[in-house]
Scaffold this active site. Sequence first.
Site, PDB file in Angstrom:
ATOM      1  N   MET A   1     -41.572  44.105  25.249  1.00 31.37           N
ATOM      2  CA  MET A   1     -41.629  43.633  26.657  1.00 31.37           C
ATOM      3  C   MET A   1     -41.238  44.880  27.990  1.00 31.37           C
ATOM      4  O   MET A   1     -39.533  44.767  27.123  1.00 31.37           O
ATOM      5  CB  MET A   1     -40.448  42.052  27.135  1.00 31.37           C
ATOM      6  CG  MET A   1     -41.948  40.714  25.922  1.00 31.37           C
ATOM      7  SD  MET A   1     -41.156  39.382  26.266  1.00 31.37           S
ATOM      8  CE  MET A   1     -39.432  39.380  24.603  1.00 31.37           C
ATOM      9  N   ALA A   2     -41.571  44.699  28.722  1.00 33.48           N
ATOM     10  CA  ALA A   2     -40.760  45.338  29.517  1.00 33.48           C
ATOM     11  C   ALA A   2     -39.764  45.090  29.948  1.00 33.48           C
ATOM     12  O   ALA A   2     -39.209  44.335  30.271  1.00 33.48           O
ATOM     13  CB  ALA A   2     -41.800  45.921  30.556  1.00 33.48           C
ATOM     14  N   GLN A  54     -45.498  50.974  21.879  1.00 30.38           N
ATOM     15  CA  GLN A  54     -46.535  50.554  22.762  1.00 30.38           C
ATOM     16  C   GLN A  54     -46.357  51.309  23.942  1.00 30.38           C
ATOM     17  O   GLN A  54     -45.291  51.739  24.601  1.00 30.38           O
ATOM     18  CB  GLN A  54     -46.686  49.026  23.489  1.00 30.38           C
ATOM     19  CG  GLN A  54     -47.886  49.479  24.059  1.00 30.38           C
ATOM     20  CD  GLN A  54     -47.627  47.658  24.403  1.00 30.38           C
ATOM     21  OE1 GLN A  54     -46.821  47.097  25.802  1.00 30.38           O
ATOM     22  NE2 GLN A  54     -47.938  46.719  24.261  1.00 30.38           N
ATOM     23  N   CYS A  84     -51.342  44.802  30.221  1.00 30.48           N
ATOM     24  CA  CYS A  84     -50.236  44.677  31.784  1.00 30.48           C
ATOM     25  C   CYS A  84     -50.683  44.015  32.789  1.00 30.48           C
ATOM     26  O   CYS A  84     -52.258  45.118  33.109  1.00 30.48           O
ATOM     27  CB  CYS A  84     -49.203  45.619  32.541  1.00 30.48           C
ATOM     28  SG  CYS A  84     -48.013  45.923  32.891  1.00 30.48           S
ATOM     29  N   LYS A 123     -53.226  45.162  21.414  1.00 32.34           N
ATOM     30  CA  LYS A 123     -52.956  44.465  23.177  1.00 32.34           C
ATOM     31  C   LYS A 123     -52.927  43.587  24.137  1.00 32.34           C
ATOM     32  O   LYS A 123     -53.168  44.748  25.178  1.00 32.34           O
ATOM     33  CB  LYS A 123     -51.262  44.358  23.226  1.00 32.34           C
ATOM     34  CG  LYS A 123     -50.405  43.261  23.975  1.00 32.34           C
ATOM     35  CD  LYS A 123     -50.255  41.768  23.065  1.00 32.34           C
ATOM     36  CE  LYS A 123     -49.069  40.745  23.948  1.00 32.34           C
ATOM     37  NZ  LYS A 123     -48.653  41.060  25.522  1.00 32.34           N
ATOM     38  N   ASP A 186     -46.708  31.737  24.886  1.00 29.84           N
ATOM     39  CA  ASP A 186     -46.151  30.263  24.752  1.00 29.84           C
ATOM     40  C   ASP A 186     -45.599  29.399  22.860  1.00 29.84           C
ATOM     41  O   ASP A 186     -45.604  28.647  22.945  1.00 29.84           O
ATOM     42  CB  ASP A 186     -47.257  29.259  25.227  1.00 29.84           C
ATOM     43  CG  ASP A 186     -47.756  29.177  26.971  1.00 29.84           C
ATOM     44  OD1 ASP A 186     -46.888  30.361  26.937  1.00 29.84           O
ATOM     45  OD2 ASP A 186     -48.569  28.780  27.110  1.00 29.84           O
ATOM     46  N   GLY A 208     -42.948  36.065  22.484  1.00 34.59           N
ATOM     47  CA  GLY A 208     -41.869  37.095  22.764  1.00 34.59           C
ATOM     48  C   GLY A 208     -40.224  36.180  24.816  1.00 34.59           C
ATOM     49  O   GLY A 208     -39.767  36.154  23.766  1.00 34.59           O
ATOM     50  N   ARG A 209     -40.878  35.541  25.140  1.00 35.50           N
ATOM     51  CA  ARG A 209     -39.617  34.961  25.604  1.00 35.50           C
ATOM     52  C   ARG A 209     -38.961  34.154  25.867  1.00 35.50           C
ATOM     53  O   ARG A 209     -37.476  34.181  25.702  1.00 35.50           O
ATOM     54  CB  ARG A 209     -40.659  34.443  26.891  1.00 35.50           C
ATOM     55  CG  ARG A 209     -41.240  35.084  28.105  1.00 35.50           C
ATOM     56  CD  ARG A 209     -41.892  34.766  29.408  1.00 35.50           C
ATOM     57  NE  ARG A 209     -43.183  33.766  28.823  1.00 35.50           N
ATOM     58  CZ  ARG A 209     -44.001  33.059  29.296  1.00 35.50           C
ATOM     59  NH1 ARG A 209     -43.702  32.729  30.417  1.00 35.50           N
ATOM     60  NH2 ARG A 209     -45.193  32.413  28.542  1.00 35.50           N
TER      61      ARG A 209
HETATM   62  C1  LIG Z   1     -40.753  40.015  30.952  1.00 34.04           C
HETATM   63  C2  LIG Z   1     -41.676  40.620  30.154  1.00 34.04           C
HETATM   64  C3  LIG Z   1     -42.371  42.330  29.699  1.00 34.04           C
HETATM   65  C4  LIG Z   1     -43.654  42.494  29.146  1.00 34.04           C
HETATM   66  N1  LIG Z   1     -43.621  43.033  28.568  1.00 34.04           N
HETATM   67  C5  LIG Z   1     -44.593  43.645  28.214  1.00 34.04           C
HETATM   68  C6  LIG Z   1     -45.135  44.932  27.602  1.00 34.04           C
HETATM   69  O1  LIG Z   1     -44.190  45.909  28.133  1.00 34.04           O
HETATM   70  N2  LIG Z   1     -46.356  44.680  27.196  1.00 34.04           N
HETATM   71  C7  LIG Z   1     -47.029  44.503  26.690  1.00 34.04           C
HETATM   72  O2  LIG Z   1     -47.735  43.963  25.439  1.00 34.04           O
HETATM   73  N3  LIG Z   1     -46.902  42.277  26.928  1.00 34.04           N
HETATM   74  C8  LIG Z   1     -45.472  42.491  27.895  1.00 34.04           C
HETATM   75  N4  LIG Z   1     -44.930  40.832  28.418  1.00 34.04           N
HETATM   76  C9  LIG Z   1     -45.903  39.816  27.410  1.00 34.04           C
HETATM   77  C10 LIG Z   1     -45.979  39.311  25.673  1.00 34.04           C
HETATM   78  O3  LIG Z   1     -45.438  40.330  25.194  1.00 34.04           O
HETATM   79  C11 LIG Z   1     -46.352  38.387  25.825  1.00 34.04           C
HETATM   80  O4  LIG Z   1     -47.745  38.749  25.540  1.00 34.04           O
HETATM   81  C12 LIG Z   1     -45.924  36.765  27.279  1.00 34.04           C
HETATM   82  O5  LIG Z   1     -45.145  37.594  27.240  1.00 34.04           O
HETATM   83  C13 LIG Z   1     -46.552  35.533  26.269  1.00 34.04           C
HETATM   84  O6  LIG Z   1     -46.521  35.786  25.297  1.00 34.04           O
HETATM   85  P1  LIG Z   1     -44.613  34.117  25.761  1.00 34.04           P
HETATM   86  O7  LIG Z   1     -45.003  33.459  25.884  1.00 34.04           O
HETATM   87  O8  LIG Z   1     -43.730  33.863  23.757  1.00 34.04           O
HETATM   88  O9  LIG Z   1     -43.850  34.447  26.427  1.00 34.04           O
HETATM   89  C14 LIG Z   1     -43.841  41.169  28.638  1.00 34.04           C
HETATM   90  C15 LIG Z   1     -44.313  39.402  28.774  1.00 34.04           C
HETATM   91  C16 LIG Z   1     -42.378  39.135  29.987  1.00 34.04           C
HETATM   92  C17 LIG Z   1     -42.061  37.849  30.177  1.00 34.04           C
END
Ligand SMILES: Cc1cc2nc3c(=O)[nH]c(=O)nc-3n(C[C@H](O)[C@H](O)[C@H](O)COP(=O)(O)O)c2cc1C
Length: 330
Positions: A1-2, A54, A84, A123, A186, A208-209
Amino acid sequence: MAGVSVQAFRRQGRRYGAGLVCSEMVSCAGLEHRNERTLGYLRVARDEHPLAIQIFGSEPDVMAEAARMVAAAGADIVDINFGCPVRKVTKTGAGATLLEDPDRACAVVAAVAEAVELPVSVKMRRGVENGSRACLIVGPRLVEAGAATLTLHPRSARQMYTGQADHALTAELVSLVDVPVIASGDVTSRARAQSVLATTGAAAVMVGRGAQGNPWALRAIVDGDEAGPAREEVAAELILFVRETVRELGERRASGFLKKFYGWYLGRGRFPRPFKQELVQLDTTDEVVTRLLAAAPAAAEIVERLEAELPDPADEILLDTMPISIYGGG
Ligand SMILES: Cc1cc2nc3c(=O)[nH]c(=O)nc-3n(C[C@H](O)[C@H](O)[C@H](O)COP(=O)(O)O)c2cc1C
């Protein structure tokens, strides 16, 4: 996650049971131009493996060169970002935009797979527009082009993070390809992870989150250990995270970067409400650490133990192409 998955985050994830961790997304153009900050993303420590790095971009040749650098840096997997939704990225034709240009997306994957011996993963989001099913068309073609796994976050780019991840689409993708599919979106609890795995046939879930400031969620998902952390554990993890991030980014960048983490961490450990606001207002990370130790003195011993287990920074791979300042933070 960026803006989140710094080395301290990835290391912590591994300690709490994540089977695979991933870097922030890295710009292939930044690598091509040897941008110092971009090169800093290629820093890999011994205790992060298996680690995916990535990359994002839309030019097959430039992505192939970036992949070679990722391999040289010591990553185990090269992951390609076709998800993205942020305009700064999509307007360059990269990220989720590539889901609407399958030929180019395949050319990128083929060039990267050709350039490195490492497995290449992709991804994706479901597509750009709401309701899009582009991932089901592009996904199998990416596998043909050389993708060894696909990760699907089944929201559209337009949705950003609103609504819910539609894992019915993940199940459809699983039925269409014969490589492992990873379900993202989620997954915040063991029950949710189990239900996504059972209903989609995915090989793994990605968190992720749910892991932001909450490595205990990973432990709960992996081991079923639902016991929340004591206050000193929260403080100790945050102190370690602060120190490691300062080492990686330097004090000036780290102090701003870290502010969002204070709220994420302090949701656990029964800290008084105003405490988070207090931390955000402090000028230096040293002051943050001092405040945390005052609030949870028993954290000191835990931090000492955790720090003793960290590998020597001198063990990191040094790339010839990287300025030495990268390794000192800042
Ligand atoms: C702050 C933030 C930064 C993210 N950066 C990336 C990223 O750089 N590359 C990527 O593939 N997904 C990125 N995502 C998406 C997550 O990898 C993930 O697919 C998405 O948040 C859904 O999963 P979650 O509900 O577990 O957060 C980012 C999500 C968040 C919230």
